[in-house]
Design a protein around this motif. Structure first.
Motif, short mmCIF file in Angstrom:
data_model
loop_
_atom_site.label_atom_id
_atom_site.label_comp_id
_atom_site.label_asym_id
_atom_site.label_seq_id
_atom_site.Cartn_x
_atom_site.Cartn_y
_atom_site.Cartn_z
N GLU A 57 19.02 -1.22 -26.56
CA GLU A 57 20.07 0.89 -26.19
C GLU A 57 19.43 1.39 -27.08
OE1 GLU A 57 23.86 2.12 -28.97
OE2 GLU A 57 24.01 0.40 -28.12
N ASP A 58 18.80 1.32 -27.99
CA ASP A 58 17.96 2.06 -28.70
C ASP A 58 16.94 3.18 -28.26
OD1 ASP A 58 17.62 3.92 -31.13
OD2 ASP A 58 15.05 2.57 -30.92
N ARG A 59 15.90 1.73 -27.65
CA ARG A 59 15.02 2.28 -26.52
C ARG A 59 15.53 2.73 -25.55
NH1 ARG A 59 12.12 -3.03 -23.51
NH2 ARG A 59 13.85 -3.27 -23.36
N GLU A 60 16.13 2.51 -24.66
CA GLU A 60 16.67 3.65 -24.12
C GLU A 60 17.39 5.07 -24.49
OE1 GLU A 60 20.08 3.34 -20.13
OE2 GLU A 60 20.32 1.79 -21.24
N LYS A 61 18.22 5.26 -25.63
CA LYS A 61 18.30 6.81 -25.35
C LYS A 61 16.71 6.79 -26.51
CE LYS A 61 22.54 4.90 -28.11
NZ LYS A 61 23.15 5.29 -29.38
N HIS A 62 16.08 6.38 -27.30
CA HIS A 62 14.99 7.45 -27.22
C HIS A 62 13.76 7.59 -26.20
CE1 HIS A 62 12.08 8.76 -30.01
NE2 HIS A 62 10.57 8.51 -28.73
N VAL A 63 14.06 7.07 -24.64
CA VAL A 63 13.35 6.91 -23.70
C VAL A 63 13.98 8.44 -22.90
CG1 VAL A 63 11.79 6.30 -21.67
CG2 VAL A 63 11.83 4.95 -23.94
N LEU A 102 9.41 6.90 -14.92
CA LEU A 102 9.69 5.69 -14.26
C LEU A 102 9.95 4.68 -15.95
CD1 LEU A 102 6.58 4.59 -12.12
CD2 LEU A 102 9.02 5.46 -11.58
N ARG A 103 9.61 4.75 -16.73
CA ARG A 103 9.91 3.69 -18.01
C ARG A 103 11.37 4.53 -18.54
NH1 ARG A 103 8.55 1.81 -22.92
NH2 ARG A 103 5.99 1.25 -22.13
N ALA A 104 12.12 5.40 -18.55
CA ALA A 104 13.56 5.51 -18.16
C ALA A 104 14.63 4.57 -17.51
CB ALA A 104 13.84 7.24 -17.50
N ALA A 105 13.94 4.84 -15.95
CA ALA A 105 15.04 3.53 -15.04
C ALA A 105 14.75 2.16 -15.43
CB ALA A 105 14.15 3.75 -14.16
N ARG A 106 13.31 2.12 -16.26
CA ARG A 106 13.27 0.45 -16.17
C ARG A 106 13.75 0.16 -17.64
NH1 ARG A 106 9.42 -3.91 -15.43
NH2 ARG A 106 7.76 -2.03 -13.85
N VAL A 107 13.54 0.81 -18.27
CA VAL A 107 14.23 0.27 -20.21
C VAL A 107 15.68 0.60 -19.69
CG1 VAL A 107 13.21 0.85 -21.25
CG2 VAL A 107 14.03 3.07 -20.72
N HIS A 108 16.43 1.80 -18.56
CA HIS A 108 18.40 1.34 -18.54
C HIS A 108 18.11 -0.25 -18.05
CE1 HIS A 108 21.79 3.21 -17.18
NE2 HIS A 108 21.14 2.84 -15.39
N VAL A 109 17.65 -0.31 -16.28
CA VAL A 109 17.72 -1.94 -15.90
C VAL A 109 17.78 -2.80 -17.16
CG1 VAL A 109 17.22 -3.23 -13.76
CG2 VAL A 109 17.65 -0.32 -13.77
N ASP A 110 16.95 -2.17 -17.38
CA ASP A 110 16.46 -4.13 -18.51
C ASP A 110 17.82 -3.95 -19.25
OD1 ASP A 110 14.04 -4.56 -17.35
OD2 ASP A 110 13.51 -3.44 -19.17
N ARG A 111 18.84 -3.24 -20.16
CA ARG A 111 19.79 -2.79 -20.64
C ARG A 111 21.16 -3.57 -19.90
NH1 ARG A 111 23.83 0.16 -20.65
NH2 ARG A 111 23.22 1.77 -20.05
N ILE A 112 21.33 -3.40 -18.51
CA ILE A 112 22.52 -3.81 -18.09
C ILE A 112 22.07 -5.21 -17.53
CG2 ILE A 112 22.92 -3.71 -15.37
CD1 ILE A 112 22.29 -0.44 -15.79
#
Length: 652
Positions: free
Chosen positions: A494-500, A530-540
């Motif tokens: 979650e923190d990674r997604e917020k920051h990115v 692309l990183r923002a989308a990827r880490v968002h999907v990772d969290r999901i």
């Protein structure tokens, strides 16, 4: 790191957890596919292979497979979730059959159901379900593959009906499944022109062949020719030279033209209408993600079974040759990929359930974003996994009889059909940024606001109290937290997604400056997008796995989830170190934990792949069957239909 021993669990028990809500659909598919086996297509010509695939499609139609998801009033089962699950199961079989089925019943049939109205349903649904009429989904053009909104084929109203025209070669319909050989009708996407006004992209049903299989007047069809894989699918190119169709050929749920040339639509604005129309076709991307997951499971089943029996090099103490899966390097290749496959399975299951339960008039933007992201991440994962499995099997993995080369060739295109993965991730990021901008409004651009926005996204996509409870229980100091703490896992993702997302929004804010080149600002930030989308999907994906564990606690699956998380973090250590999230010691501990988890899961590797319950008749690779590795032909091993039987199917 020492990992406590994980209790063993029967593969059948894991299968029950994996099969989930549509277990009955999976059971029926396994029984049908086990009975039928795989056609032996190795020595067939392309034309004969296509004939065999068409025969397989007829068998599917006869079995009732395509009826599951269509409306009950037309003889269907009214079970969209079941239909998506049944299609996913086809990924264990011949992938040309799977793709051709997807074209016929998913794309062609799905477009008529979603975009048409009652008269179209009455006329076409039963015949297409029964394969009395074969159809195409003619959207992609040579010059505008991903940019569907800019397609250049036109459908111009002339008072009596529509004239469909291909203005030049760049507007030809390309890569169209069912077009080169079997298709009789096509759902054609074109710019709808009435008078001097274009109303954007709409879809029409256009005959492309007569009853004898000859192209209709004004229709030119060309075979795309041999492909890297999926050569049982007859992909073709189509040109339309002023082809006239009646007014009711327009699939008019979202836009109709009266006899006097008056255009009506329940949706104002070409752009909004276009995205609403595409949103109804979401099942295609969900289907591809599911089938890709099945292909990854099959590759892993072959590689893990082989690794569990293949021996290489003597042990220095005993002198006995070591089973290759006992080597950490082999575990490192296969087990993180296996863990990710499990994680994606639960994310796919959750996505299918969400679509199934969503009211027809509900806002689907969030679902569309999730489907796009999972399709991209899932198909990339399959491409990497099949390659890893091929390498893990050495020279044996390069032999066609061991199925991995065919899987590699047939799945490669998954990353670019039903939406190019890079474009799909940009769509995911665009949705996140749009929501971010709307949420912030007049609040400013502070980090607290970013945290609050992402929290609302997380709540909407997860909405599970267990996740909040786990995250809240984590100690504030990451370095003191157990690397296997599930709450810490959720918090880090979650923190990674917020920051990115926050830093991406700040970068793109410059596009609003008076002297800024908006395109250049966006283009220079595409890596960040692309990183923002990827880490968002990772969290999901992680949250879907955690939700599955909450429903069905399993010590073994908990360890699999641990490996999914830590392998993901290890692959992204440069980001965590570069942004001060991890110390060097913590990063080294992550790598050590991945090694320890691989060792802990090694005794359960065979159970984890057997839990996929892929019928033996579909795994014809000799290397996947231990004591039968000396067999030279997979067909003689597991009941696969012989080449002679396949040729008889061609003759029929």
């Amino acid at each position: 790191m020492d990992i406590p021993d994980t209790p063993a669990i029967p593969a059948e028990a894991l299968t029950g957890l994996l099969d989930g809500r549509w277990a009955h659909v999976r059971a029926e598919a396994r029984a049908r596919m086990a009975e039928r086996g795989l056609p032996d297509t190795a020595d067939l010509t392309t034309e004969d292979y296509r004939a065999v695939v068409l025969t397989e499609l007829r068998e599917l139609a006869h079995s009732g497979y395509p009826r599951i998801g269509f409306p009950p009033e037309h003889g269907g089962g009214g079970d969209p979730g079941g239909a998506l699950t049944a299609f996913e199961m086809l990924g264990f079989g011949d992938l040309s059959v799977m793709v051709k089925a997807g074209v016929q019943w998913g794309l062609f049939g799905g477009a008529i159901e979603a975009l048409g109205t009652q008269r179209h349903h009455d006329r076409y649904l039963r015949p297409l379900m029964d394969l009395e009429v074969a159809g195409c989904f003619a959207m992609t053009e040579t010059g505008h593959g991903s940019d569907v909104q800019s397609l250049r084929t036109t459908a111009t109203f002339d008072g009596d009906g529509f004239v469909v025209r291909t203005p030049d070669d760049s507007a030809r319909k390309d890569y169209i499944g069912n077009a080169a050989r079997d298709g009789r009708l096509a759902v054609v996407f074109a710019q709808l022109v009435v008078g001097d006004v274009s109303h954007g992209v709409h879809a029409l049903v256009v005959p492309i062949r007569d009853e004898d299989g000859n192209p209709m007047p004004g229709v030119r069809i060309e075979d795309c020719g041999p492909k890297a894989g999926l050569n049982g699918v007859d992909n073709g190119r189509i040109w339309f030279d002023d082809v006239r169709v009646p007014r009711d050929a327009l699939l008019d749920r979202y836009g109709r033209v009266d006899a006097d040339g008056t255009y009506h639509s329940p949706i104002e604005g070409d752009g909004k209408r276009f995205f609403t129309m595409l949103g109804t076709l979401i099942r295609g991307r969900i289907s591809v993600a599911g089938a890709a997951g099945s292909a990854a499971k099959k590759a892993l089943a072959i590689a893990v079974r082989y690794g569990d029996t293949r021996r290489q090099f003597p042990h220095p103490d005993s002198g006995d040759e070591v089973v290759v899966l006992d080597y950490l390097a082999q575990q490192r290749k296969l087990l993180p990929a296996l863990a990710t496959t499990y994680a994606l399975h639960f994310a796919q299951e959750e996505l299918v359930s969400t679509l199934h339960d969503l009211p027809e008039d509900a806002d689907r933007r969030e679902l569309e974003s999730r489907a796009a992201g999972l399709k991209a991440i899932g198909t990339w994962h399959t491409t990497r996994t099949v390659q890893v499995c091929r390498e893990a099997c050495g020279g044996a993995g390069y032999l066609m009889e061991n199925q991995l080369p065919r899987l590699k060739a047939d799945t490669d295109v998954f990353t670019t059909f039903e939406g190019d993965n890079t474009v799909l991730l940009q769509l995911v990021a665009k949705g996140l940024l749009t929501g971010y901008r709307q949420y912030i409004g007049e609040r400013g651009m502070g980090r607290v606001i970013a945290d609050q926005f992402v929290a609302t996204v997380i709540e909407r996509t997860a909405a599970r109290s267990v996740i909040e409870r786990l995250v809240n229980a984590v100690t504030p100091r990451d370095e003191e937290t157990d690397l296997l703490d599930r709450g810490w896992h959720l918090k880090v993702f979650e923190d990674r997604e917020k920051h990115v997302l926050d830093t991406l929004a700040r970068r793109l804010r410059r596009a609003a400056d008076p002297d800024a080149d908006a395109f250049e600002v966006f283009n220079s930030a595409q890596d960040h997008v692309l990183r923002a989308a990827r880490v968002h999907v990772d969290r999901i994906v992680l949250e879907a796995f955690v939700a599955a564990l909450d429903r069905n606690p399993s010590p073994l699956l908990n360890r699999v989830c641990d490996l999914y998380v830590l392998a993901n973090l290890e692959a992204d250590l440069d980001w965590f170190l570069g942004h001060g999230r991890f110390t060097t010691a913590r990063a080294k501990a992550v790598t050590g934990a991945v090694n320890a988890l691989c060792r802990a899961l090694r005794p359960h590797a065979r159970t984890l792949v057997d839990a996929f319950a892929i019928p033996d008749a579909l795994i014809t690779a000799p290397i996947a069957h231990g004591d039968r590795q000396g067999t030279q032909s997979g067909a003689t091993m597991t009941g696969s239909r012989s080449g002679e039987e396949s040729r008889k199917a061609v003759a029929r």
